[in-house]
Design a protein around this motif. Structure first.
Motif, short mmCIF file in Angstrom:
data_model
loop_
_atom_site.label_atom_id
_atom_site.label_comp_id
_atom_site.label_asym_id
_atom_site.label_seq_id
_atom_site.Cartn_x
_atom_site.Cartn_y
_atom_site.Cartn_z
N ALA A 4 40.75 31.74 35.24
CA ALA A 4 41.81 32.61 35.17
C ALA A 4 41.34 34.01 34.40
O ALA A 4 41.83 35.07 35.05
N TYR A 5 40.35 33.93 33.70
CA TYR A 5 40.03 35.41 33.12
C TYR A 5 39.39 36.22 33.98
O TYR A 5 39.59 37.51 34.24
N ASP A 6 38.57 35.45 34.93
CA ASP A 6 37.76 36.24 35.95
C ASP A 6 38.86 36.81 37.07
O ASP A 6 38.69 38.04 37.73
N ARG A 7 39.90 35.90 37.22
CA ARG A 7 40.69 36.19 38.27
C ARG A 7 41.58 37.59 37.85
O ARG A 7 41.89 38.49 38.64
N ARG A 8 42.16 37.72 36.48
CA ARG A 8 42.64 38.77 36.08
C ARG A 8 41.81 39.78 35.96
O ARG A 8 42.65 40.94 36.15
N ASN A 9 40.82 39.89 35.66
CA ASN A 9 40.15 41.19 35.79
C ASN A 9 39.29 41.53 37.08
O ASN A 9 38.67 42.47 37.02
N GLY A 11 40.72 42.79 39.42
CA GLY A 11 41.12 44.29 39.79
C GLY A 11 40.33 45.35 39.34
O GLY A 11 40.61 46.66 39.65
N LEU A 12 39.69 45.19 38.14
CA LEU A 12 38.92 46.15 37.49
C LEU A 12 37.44 46.19 38.22
O LEU A 12 36.57 46.91 37.51
N LYS A 13 37.35 45.57 39.18
CA LYS A 13 35.76 45.40 39.77
C LYS A 13 35.28 46.88 39.97
O LYS A 13 34.20 46.96 39.76
N PRO A 14 36.08 47.68 40.45
CA PRO A 14 35.52 48.92 40.88
C PRO A 14 35.03 49.73 39.46
O PRO A 14 33.78 50.49 39.55
N GLY A 42 30.63 35.61 28.14
CA GLY A 42 31.60 35.35 28.92
C GLY A 42 30.99 34.45 30.17
O GLY A 42 30.25 33.46 30.11
N THR A 43 31.37 34.81 31.43
CA THR A 43 31.02 33.89 32.56
C THR A 43 29.68 34.66 33.25
O THR A 43 29.26 34.22 34.34
N GLY A 44 29.07 35.47 32.34
CA GLY A 44 27.69 35.92 32.81
C GLY A 44 27.39 37.20 33.82
O GLY A 44 26.68 37.58 34.14
N ALA A 45 28.71 38.12 33.84
CA ALA A 45 28.67 39.09 34.63
C ALA A 45 27.45 40.13 34.31
O ALA A 45 26.84 40.84 34.95
N VAL A 158 46.48 50.32 34.62
CA VAL A 158 45.26 49.70 34.90
C VAL A 158 45.72 47.97 34.56
O VAL A 158 45.42 47.16 35.48
N HIS A 159 46.48 47.93 33.68
CA HIS A 159 46.94 46.43 33.54
C HIS A 159 47.79 45.85 34.57
O HIS A 159 47.95 44.71 34.90
#
Length: 218
Positions: A4-9, A11-14, A42-45, A158-159
């Motif tokens: 869920a954390y990765d999905r929520r973020n 949109g901030l990929k750019p 976190g998940t390793g980004a 952003v949010h």
């Protein structure tokens, strides 16, 4: 939670792609076979962002979320870089090594309360070798600045990309001020110097996300 954390973020990929690109430039002169400490991995980004360019680097990632670390381990193993990574549950002051060539802490510091922030930065400083680099990015804003209301409106945009409800957006300023440990850029830079780092260098800003790099004096 980790997914869920990765999905929520997502949109901030750019923004995060640009930050990681600049982070690689800041760290482009790391020595061969350098060891990198990833605080709040976190998940390793952040590991992926560095390991993809430098197959000689090794990593220690620390995070209090065991679930996050499990996702990170799975992804790193799938990508064939897990053998270069040690993932540890817990906090940076529990990491025993003290000879890292670099440390990165991306989107972490604003979760550390103001009263604990100096100790957080000092724990990172103490685990670096002399001359080693430190790169960090966090939510940062001066609540008393004349332009803060407009900065907050930008941050709400952003949010919305992250799926925030209107109710959450209405209390976003209160969340930044009283729930997260958000401080202004000048205070962050003062805390870095207090922890023993050299003068911080700003290298990134995207709305309220600010990034700095510095080094531990030799």
């Amino acid at each position: 939670m980790a997914e869920a954390y990765d999905r929520r973020n997502a949109g901030l990929k750019p923004l995060s792609d640009c930050l990681h690109f600049q982070m690689r430039l800041v760290l482009c002169h790391l020595p061969e076979r350098a060891k990198v400490l990833c605080v709040g991995v976190g998940t390793g980004a952040d590991i992926f962002a560095l390991a993809s360019e430098r197959p000689d680097l090794s990593f220690v990632g620390v995070d209090p979320s065991v679930e996050m670390l499990e996702v990170a381990r799975h992804r790193l193993d799938e990508a064939g870089i897990g053998d270069r990574c040690e993932l540890r549950p817990g906090y940076v002051d529990e990491v025993p090594q003290s000879d890292f060539d670099a440390a990165v802490s991306i989107f972490v510091a604003h979760f550390v309360q103001r009263d604990d922030r100096a100790d957080f930065y000092r724990a990172i400083h103490d685990r670096l070798a002399p001359g080693a680099r430190f790169v960090s990015a966090e939510i940062s804003g001066d609540f008393d600045a004349p332009n803060f209301p407009e900065m907050l409106e930008d941050w709400k945009r952003v949010h919305r990309l992250m799926g925030a409800t209107e109710e959450a957006l209405s209390s976003l300023g209160e969340t930044l001020r009283n729930v997260l440990g958000v401080v202004g850029p000048a205070e962050t830079e003062a805390l870095w110097r207090e922890a023993g780092f050299a003068v911080p260098v700003p290298f990134y800003q995207a709305f309220m996300i600010r990034g700095w790099h510095t080094h531990k004096p030799a």
